[in-house]
Design a protein around this motif. Structure first.
Motif, mmCIF file in Angstrom:
data_model
loop_
_atom_site.group_PDB
_atom_site.id
_atom_site.type_symbol
_atom_site.label_atom_id
_atom_site.label_comp_id
_atom_site.label_asym_id
_atom_site.label_seq_id
_atom_site.Cartn_x
_atom_site.Cartn_y
_atom_site.Cartn_z
ATOM 1 N N GLU A 15 44.520 54.751 68.662
ATOM 2 C CA GLU A 15 44.820 55.609 69.809
ATOM 3 C C GLU A 15 46.208 56.207 69.643
ATOM 4 O O GLU A 15 47.174 55.510 69.363
ATOM 5 C CB GLU A 15 44.756 54.796 71.101
ATOM 6 C CG GLU A 15 44.993 55.629 72.329
ATOM 7 C CD GLU A 15 45.016 54.807 73.605
ATOM 8 O OE1 GLU A 15 45.740 55.206 74.539
ATOM 9 O OE2 GLU A 15 44.332 53.777 73.657
ATOM 10 N N GLU A 56 47.421 59.593 75.541
ATOM 11 C CA GLU A 56 46.448 59.911 76.572
ATOM 12 C C GLU A 56 46.775 61.276 77.147
ATOM 13 O O GLU A 56 47.933 61.708 77.130
ATOM 14 C CB GLU A 56 46.492 58.873 77.695
ATOM 15 C CG GLU A 56 45.998 57.512 77.290
ATOM 16 C CD GLU A 56 45.999 56.544 78.457
ATOM 17 O OE1 GLU A 56 46.852 56.687 79.364
ATOM 18 O OE2 GLU A 56 45.142 55.664 78.468
ATOM 19 N N VAL A 114 34.601 65.037 72.574
ATOM 20 C CA VAL A 114 34.895 64.068 73.632
ATOM 21 C C VAL A 114 33.633 63.273 73.917
ATOM 22 O O VAL A 114 32.556 63.840 74.100
ATOM 23 C CB VAL A 114 35.377 64.773 74.925
ATOM 24 C CG1 VAL A 114 35.594 63.771 76.032
ATOM 25 C CG2 VAL A 114 36.645 65.562 74.665
ATOM 26 N N ASP A 136 35.639 67.434 80.536
ATOM 27 C CA ASP A 136 35.676 67.208 79.087
ATOM 28 C C ASP A 136 36.012 68.495 78.333
ATOM 29 O O ASP A 136 36.736 68.474 77.346
ATOM 30 C CB ASP A 136 34.327 66.694 78.586
ATOM 31 C CG ASP A 136 34.012 65.303 79.109
ATOM 32 O OD1 ASP A 136 34.869 64.727 79.802
ATOM 33 O OD2 ASP A 136 32.915 64.803 78.816
ATOM 34 N N VAL A 154 39.619 69.328 77.468
ATOM 35 C CA VAL A 154 40.321 68.518 76.474
ATOM 36 C C VAL A 154 40.088 69.066 75.069
ATOM 37 O O VAL A 154 40.985 69.059 74.229
ATOM 38 C CB VAL A 154 39.882 67.042 76.562
ATOM 39 C CG1 VAL A 154 40.593 66.193 75.530
ATOM 40 C CG2 VAL A 154 40.138 66.500 77.947
ATOM 41 N N ASN A 209 35.574 58.592 77.757
ATOM 42 C CA ASN A 209 36.999 58.852 77.979
ATOM 43 C C ASN A 209 37.781 58.890 76.656
ATOM 44 O O ASN A 209 38.995 58.813 76.649
ATOM 45 C CB ASN A 209 37.605 57.803 78.914
ATOM 46 C CG ASN A 209 37.731 56.444 78.259
ATOM 47 O OD1 ASN A 209 36.975 56.099 77.348
ATOM 48 N ND2 ASN A 209 38.687 55.666 78.726
ATOM 49 N N LYS A 210 37.074 59.010 75.542
ATOM 50 C CA LYS A 210 37.722 59.083 74.228
ATOM 51 C C LYS A 210 37.620 60.503 73.680
ATOM 52 O O LYS A 210 36.541 61.102 73.675
ATOM 53 C CB LYS A 210 37.082 58.108 73.243
ATOM 54 C CG LYS A 210 37.320 56.661 73.615
ATOM 55 C CD LYS A 210 36.823 55.746 72.531
ATOM 56 C CE LYS A 210 36.886 54.303 72.948
ATOM 57 N NZ LYS A 210 38.168 53.719 72.786
ATOM 58 N N ALA A 211 38.760 61.026 73.206
ATOM 59 C CA ALA A 211 38.820 62.363 72.604
ATOM 60 C C ALA A 211 39.093 62.190 71.115
ATOM 61 O O ALA A 211 40.111 61.613 70.727
ATOM 62 C CB ALA A 211 39.920 63.184 73.260
ATOM 63 N N ASN A 245 40.866 62.883 85.226
ATOM 64 C CA ASN A 245 40.492 61.764 84.364
ATOM 65 C C ASN A 245 41.472 61.688 83.201
ATOM 66 O O ASN A 245 41.957 62.708 82.728
ATOM 67 C CB ASN A 245 39.078 61.967 83.822
ATOM 68 C CG ASN A 245 38.054 62.007 84.935
ATOM 69 O OD1 ASN A 245 38.167 61.292 85.918
ATOM 70 N ND2 ASN A 245 37.063 62.862 84.782
ATOM 71 N N TRP A 246 41.706 60.490 82.717
ATOM 72 C CA TRP A 246 42.594 60.305 81.569
ATOM 73 C C TRP A 246 41.747 60.064 80.331
ATOM 74 O O TRP A 246 40.840 59.246 80.337
ATOM 75 C CB TRP A 246 43.547 59.138 81.814
ATOM 76 C CG TRP A 246 44.629 59.511 82.771
ATOM 77 C CD1 TRP A 246 44.580 59.426 84.126
ATOM 78 C CD2 TRP A 246 45.893 60.063 82.450
ATOM 79 N NE1 TRP A 246 45.751 59.885 84.679
ATOM 80 C CE2 TRP A 246 46.583 60.285 83.656
ATOM 81 C CE3 TRP A 246 46.538 60.401 81.259
ATOM 82 C CZ2 TRP A 246 47.859 60.825 83.704
ATOM 83 C CZ3 TRP A 246 47.817 60.922 81.312
ATOM 84 C CH2 TRP A 246 48.454 61.133 82.525
ATOM 85 N N TYR A 247 42.056 60.783 79.264
ATOM 86 C CA TYR A 247 41.323 60.685 78.007
ATOM 87 C C TYR A 247 42.233 60.103 76.930
ATOM 88 O O TYR A 247 43.370 60.559 76.761
ATOM 89 C CB TYR A 247 40.826 62.068 77.564
ATOM 90 C CG TYR A 247 39.811 62.657 78.510
ATOM 91 C CD1 TYR A 247 38.455 62.441 78.319
ATOM 92 C CD2 TYR A 247 40.211 63.413 79.605
ATOM 93 C CE1 TYR A 247 37.516 62.970 79.194
ATOM 94 C CE2 TYR A 247 39.282 63.946 80.484
ATOM 95 C CZ TYR A 247 37.938 63.718 80.282
ATOM 96 O OH TYR A 247 37.014 64.243 81.147
ATOM 97 N N GLU A 248 41.723 59.108 76.199
ATOM 98 C CA GLU A 248 42.460 58.512 75.083
ATOM 99 C C GLU A 248 42.246 59.384 73.851
ATOM 100 O O GLU A 248 41.112 59.592 73.429
ATOM 101 C CB GLU A 248 41.946 57.104 74.777
ATOM 102 C CG GLU A 248 42.179 56.103 75.868
ATOM 103 C CD GLU A 248 41.563 54.754 75.530
ATOM 104 O OE1 GLU A 248 41.011 54.596 74.425
ATOM 105 O OE2 GLU A 248 41.616 53.873 76.394
#
Length: 184
Positions: free
Chosen positions: A23, A26, A65, A32, A35, A68-70, A9-12
């Motif tokens: 942002e 990524e 997290v 999670d 990250v 998908n947002k860190a 998965n890609w996390y912003e």
């Protein structure tokens, strides 16, 4: 190798609120928990509009997290080695200060200051400058949160106060906060 990246998965990675950018970048991860704790270095010019500190990098550490947002906090900042080496010239002294201080919200910050005097000077004079700066740093940090202290550094307000105190004792050509670290 490419298959392993596709399955992640890609996390912003989001910048803290004091910055203009939302942002930052990524990052890929399977879970999670992978990250949290990651660190990202980004130029201060990219994070804050209107700053002329092209030579400063900010380190952001992922703390939380959601989806998908860190979300990150500031782990520190550092000035490039090239900038510091250009400050120091012949027939002048390099001034260094490393000082740990506590902020109002209980965080310990290590602040490293570097400077260059106009001419060579005595070690006693540099010691007097160092002691005056430690007192000012403690006074400012004890009355502000960690994010407020970092904002003062990013906007050069703390450096201006340090320069004013130093000029009362001995003239400096340049003075800059070279590095900060969040100590835990």
């Amino acid at each position: 190798m490419a298959k392993a990246v596709i399955q992640k998965n890609w996390y912003e990675i989001q910048a803290p609120e004091i910055f203009d950018a939302d942002e930052v970048t990524e990052t890929p991860a399977e879970k999670d928990s992978q990250v949290v704790g990651r660190k990202v270095r980004e130029g201060l010019e990219d994070l804050m509009e209107g700053t002329d500190k092209y030579y400063a990098d900010v380190t952001l550490k992922v703390t939380d997290v959601e989806g998908n947002k860190a979300f990150t906090e500031i782990a520190g900042m550092e000035v490039s080695k090239e900038y510091v080496s250009r400050m120091i010239r012949k027939r002048s002294d390099r001034f260094d200060l490393v000082h740990d201080t506590k902020t109002d919200d209980g965080k310990t910050v290590r602040i490293k200051v570097v400077g260059a005097t106009v001419r060579n000077t005595s070690s006693k004079t540099l010691k007097d400058v160092r002691n005056a700066m430690k007192d000012l740093i403690d006074e400012e940090a004890n009355s502000a949160t960690y994010h407020e202290v970092m904002e003062m550094i990013f906007e050069d307000r703390l450096q201006d106060e340090l320069r004013d105190i130093a000029e009362d004792i001995y003239p400096f050509r340049q003075l800059e906060i070279r590095k900060t670290e969040l100590r835990d």
